[in-house]
Design an enzyme around this catalytic site. Structure first.
Site, PDB file in Angstrom:
ATOM      1  N   ASP A 175       1.803   6.117  -9.530  1.00 31.41           N
ATOM      2  CA  ASP A 175       2.150   5.787  -8.168  1.00 31.41           C
ATOM      3  C   ASP A 175       2.407   4.276  -8.089  1.00 31.41           C
ATOM      4  O   ASP A 175       1.501   3.591  -8.822  1.00 31.41           O
ATOM      5  CB  ASP A 175       0.962   6.335  -7.195  1.00 31.41           C
ATOM      6  CG  ASP A 175       1.607   6.773  -5.845  1.00 31.41           C
ATOM      7  OD1 ASP A 175       2.268   6.162  -5.221  1.00 31.41           O
ATOM      8  OD2 ASP A 175       1.174   8.293  -5.404  1.00 31.41           O
ATOM      9  N   ASP A 200       5.661   4.432  -3.323  1.00 33.11           N
ATOM     10  CA  ASP A 200       5.367   4.690  -2.029  1.00 33.11           C
ATOM     11  C   ASP A 200       6.261   4.251  -1.062  1.00 33.11           C
ATOM     12  O   ASP A 200       6.779   3.224  -0.946  1.00 33.11           O
ATOM     13  CB  ASP A 200       4.043   4.152  -1.918  1.00 33.11           C
ATOM     14  CG  ASP A 200       3.300   4.568  -0.795  1.00 33.11           C
ATOM     15  OD1 ASP A 200       3.147   5.865  -0.619  1.00 33.11           O
ATOM     16  OD2 ASP A 200       2.887   3.784   0.019  1.00 33.11           O
ATOM     17  N   GLU A 243       9.447   7.974  -2.511  1.00 30.10           N
ATOM     18  CA  GLU A 243       8.962   8.721  -1.377  1.00 30.10           C
ATOM     19  C   GLU A 243       9.783   8.142  -0.107  1.00 30.10           C
ATOM     20  O   GLU A 243       9.489   7.023   0.417  1.00 30.10           O
ATOM     21  CB  GLU A 243       7.465   8.643  -1.108  1.00 30.10           C
ATOM     22  CG  GLU A 243       6.973   9.326   0.257  1.00 30.10           C
ATOM     23  CD  GLU A 243       5.676   8.636   0.923  1.00 30.10           C
ATOM     24  OE1 GLU A 243       4.986   9.515   1.729  1.00 30.10           O
ATOM     25  OE2 GLU A 243       5.456   7.409   0.669  1.00 30.10           O
ATOM     26  N   HIS A 248      -0.208  15.066  -0.427  1.00 30.63           N
ATOM     27  CA  HIS A 248      -1.485  14.674   0.127  1.00 30.63           C
ATOM     28  C   HIS A 248      -1.516  14.344   1.653  1.00 30.63           C
ATOM     29  O   HIS A 248      -2.492  13.948   2.069  1.00 30.63           O
ATOM     30  CB  HIS A 248      -2.248  13.485  -0.743  1.00 30.63           C
ATOM     31  CG  HIS A 248      -1.291  12.424  -0.889  1.00 30.63           C
ATOM     32  ND1 HIS A 248       0.059  12.490  -1.268  1.00 30.63           N
ATOM     33  CD2 HIS A 248      -1.408  11.215  -0.355  1.00 30.63           C
ATOM     34  CE1 HIS A 248       0.457  11.343  -1.236  1.00 30.63           C
ATOM     35  NE2 HIS A 248      -0.194  10.383  -0.835  1.00 30.63           N
ATOM     36  N   ASP A 249      -0.192  14.252   2.274  1.00 36.80           N
ATOM     37  CA  ASP A 249      -0.030  14.098   3.383  1.00 36.80           C
ATOM     38  C   ASP A 249       0.279  15.230   4.435  1.00 36.80           C
ATOM     39  O   ASP A 249       0.630  14.697   5.539  1.00 36.80           O
ATOM     40  CB  ASP A 249       1.187  12.893   3.775  1.00 36.80           C
ATOM     41  CG  ASP A 249       0.681  11.525   2.747  1.00 36.80           C
ATOM     42  OD1 ASP A 249      -0.305  11.228   2.891  1.00 36.80           O
ATOM     43  OD2 ASP A 249       1.697  10.992   2.420  1.00 36.80           O
TER      44      ASP A 249
HETATM   45  C1  NOJ Z   1       2.640   7.229   2.071  1.00 31.30           C
HETATM   46  C2  NOJ Z   1       1.276   7.777   1.137  1.00 31.30           C
HETATM   47  O1  NOJ Z   1       1.724   8.985   0.643  1.00 31.30           O
HETATM   48  C3  NOJ Z   1       0.467   7.912   2.046  1.00 31.30           C
HETATM   49  O2  NOJ Z   1      -0.987   8.641   1.725  1.00 31.30           O
HETATM   50  C4  NOJ Z   1      -0.170   6.503   2.363  1.00 31.30           C
HETATM   51  O3  NOJ Z   1      -1.158   6.560   3.357  1.00 31.30           O
HETATM   52  C5  NOJ Z   1       1.006   5.726   3.077  1.00 31.30           C
HETATM   53  N1  NOJ Z   1       2.395   6.085   2.260  1.00 31.30           N
HETATM   54  C6  NOJ Z   1       0.808   4.020   3.040  1.00 31.30           C
HETATM   55  O4  NOJ Z   1       0.716   3.712   1.561  1.00 31.30           O
END
Ligand code: NOJ
Length: 557
Positions: free
Chosen positions: A118, A220, A289, A351-352
């Site tokens: 990442d 990210d 992402e 994970h989100d």
């Molecule tokens: C996206 C990530 O997937 C998430 O988990 C994170 O909190 C935010 N970006 C901030 O980095």
């Protein structure tokens, strides 16, 4: 997959069906996301770590994935569990050491598995030495590494931008009297990507990991790196735009100016040049992402000359209502929008996001797995989805996620989907020793629903996932072939053909809670896989699908 199993194709040595031998691994392969805190603890502190991941190499190899993406493991105060990086070139002691990482990388490479790390370019931790220097005085050489602005008259923040995690995106730093920008937590100050020195320093962090041999990066919030240079106010959102889920106050604005300024594309062209320079033998991949649902805007991240990201994450299935028509529309729209040589990718969890088995239900999750692993494009599989893990609720006292802490009660917290992986029926399911305390609660059914139990059960989600991964690996039609929807399918069914030279496969998914019969567009040759036990082809001309059933059928050549 273990190289000793009999009916197994070694990852990285796929049959390309007469196609180009130069097909890069990130096109034909499957990526598996590991959230390192939650995968395997090796030192009894209740938090997963890199040596823990290494102990599960046999499992991952046998599962049949081709690459792992590991969420951040860098030194961090863990305000956002590693997405607040204090040093881009190290390993947090919680997760191990750099030597542990090198060992992991060598061992995974030894099995033909790739490793994606990442990379968090939009912001650092407020404890990063760059930010400490930057905030120390207005004249510090690092001041301009971050985004500092004067407040408006009366001491209001410089503009109306909001933090994704609630509240304004600006925090006043009284010692120097200016505001700094943070798109997420105040402890995650945004880097100033318009400063060439920041770019140089961040490119060096990529080189650091490329030199160690990593196979790529998951970037990210890639779209948020460049903002409006004039810092204009965002307009209100009066029902025009929305992401795939509600984000609270953040949804009250259209994010025109705090994100995705067109200059962002120059950043990714620069990164791509760097990756290409390293990737002359084995391609290094850039995965982004990007939470953008306007398809032309999202497609722009492949680059006008397809010279930016290899795989801008495609989250559109997270937004699709779960019925055949909507899912087909989503897939067709993506296929139609893709630039000529661009390669698609699909995501059903991370994970989100609430776990797919919780969003759709257990049965539909099996069909969703079949969909994910048979669509055209690279799938990313979130750890635990292969055993049908569900969201694990946390009590208010157990909340860990800073988002839930800042904006309680709106269901924004991400702890439920980050519950530790259950491996066996021991206390704490083999994630951490019985004497330790897992950082998040284990699932209540971890003693029954775990890897060991599912490996013994030929009807489990894990057995289905493994079978589909093997099938995908063996069939060029599935890992490389074209996509063609079957127009004649009944409304409850999404059916499509995947074809690569002589290899021809039909996928059919019944989204309804009742049985439906599908007349096959061409005669069947063999049934290759199915979500339900006891499925069979009664005739070559049609198949009776049970509720939520999905099948993969080989067609006559
Ligand atoms: C996206 C990530 O997937 C998430 O988990 C994170 O909190 C935010 N970006 C901030 O980095």
């Amino acid at each position: 997959m273990s190289n000793s199993s009999s009916n197994v194709v070694v990852p990285g040595r796929r049959d390309t069906g007469g196609g180009s031998q130069a097909t890069p691994w990130w096109k034909s392969g499957v990526v598996y996301q590991i959230y390192p805190r939650s995968f395997q603890d090796s030192n009894a502190d209740g938090v997963g770590d890199l040596p823990g991941i290494l102990t599960r190499l046999d499992y991952l190899s046998d599962l049949g994935v081709d690459a792992i993406w590991i969420s951040p493991f860098y030194p961090s105060p863990m305000k956002d569990f590693g997405y607040d990086v204090a040093d881009y070139t190290g390993v947090d002691p919680l997760f191990g050491t750099l030597a542990d990482f090198d060992r992991l990388l060598a061992a995974f490479h030894g099995r033909g598995l790739k490793v994606i790390v990442d990379w968090v370019p939009n912001h650092t931790s407020d404890e990063h030495p760059w930010f400490k220097a930057s905030r120390s005085s207005r004249t510090d050489p690092r001041r301009d590494f971050y985004v500092w602005r004067e407040g408006r008259a009366g001491g209001a923040p410089p503009n109306n931008w909001l933090s994704t995690f609630g509240g304004p995106a600006w925090t006043l730093d009284p010692p120097t009297g200016q505001y700094y920008l943070h798109s997420f937590l105040p402890e995650q100050p945004d880097l100033n990507w318009r400063n060439p020195e920041v770019r140089r320093a961040m490119m060096d962090t990529l080189r650091f990991w490329l030199d160690r041999g990593v196979d790529g990066f998951r970037i990210d919030v890639a779209h948020r790196v460049m903002k409006d240079p004039e810092f204009r106010d965002n307009p209100p959102n009066v029902g025009q735009g929305q992401l795939h889920k509600q984000l609270g106050d953040f949804d009250s604005q259209l994010h025109l100016y705090d994100s995705n300024h067109r200059d962002v594309h120059e950043v990714y062209r620069q990164i791509r040049r760097l990756l290409d320079a390293y990737g002359s033998k084995e391609p290094r991949v850039a995965v982004g992402e990007i939470h953008i649902f306007d398809l032309p805007e999202l497609m722009a991240f492949y680059g006008e000359e397809e010279d930016e990201l290899h795989l801008p994450f495609n989250f559109t299935l997270l937004k699709a209502p779960w019925n055949a028509a909507a899912v087909r529309r989503t897939v067709d729209a993506m296929e139609a929008a893709l630039p000529k040589e661009a390669w698609p990718n699909w995501v059903l969890g991370n994970h989100d996001e609430s776990r797919v088995a919780s969003r759709l239900g257990e049965e539909a999750a099996r069909a969703a797995m079949l969909l994910l692993l048979t669509l055209r494009g690279t799938p990313t599989l979130y750890y635990g989805d292969e055993i049908g893990m569900r969201d694990v609720p946390v009590t208010p006292e157990q909340v860990m996620d800073p988002w839930e802490k800042r904006v309680p009660g709106l269901n924004l917290g991400r702890d439920p989907e980050r519950s530790p992986m259950p491996w066996d029926s021991s206390a704490h399911a083999g994630f951490t020793p019985p004497t330790a305390h897992p950082w998040l609660p284990m699932a209540a059914d971890a003693r029954e629903r775990n890897v060991a139990a599912e490996l013994r059960d030929s009807g489990s989600m894990l057995s289905l996932t493994k079978a589909l991964l093997r099938l995908r690996c063996r069939h060029p039609a599935l890992h490389l072939g074209s996509y063609r929807p079957v127009a004649s399918a009944p409304t409850e069914v999404f059916a499509y053909l995947r074809e690569q030279n002589e290899d021809r496969v039909l996928v059919a998914l019944n989204f309804a809670a009742h049985p439906v019969t599908l007349a096959l567009p061409e005669p069947a040759r063999a049934l290759l896989a199915g979500t339900h036990a006891g499925v069979r082809l009664a005739t070559k001309e049609e198949i009776a699908l049970r509720a939520h059933e999905g099948v993969v059928i080989e067609l006559a050549r």
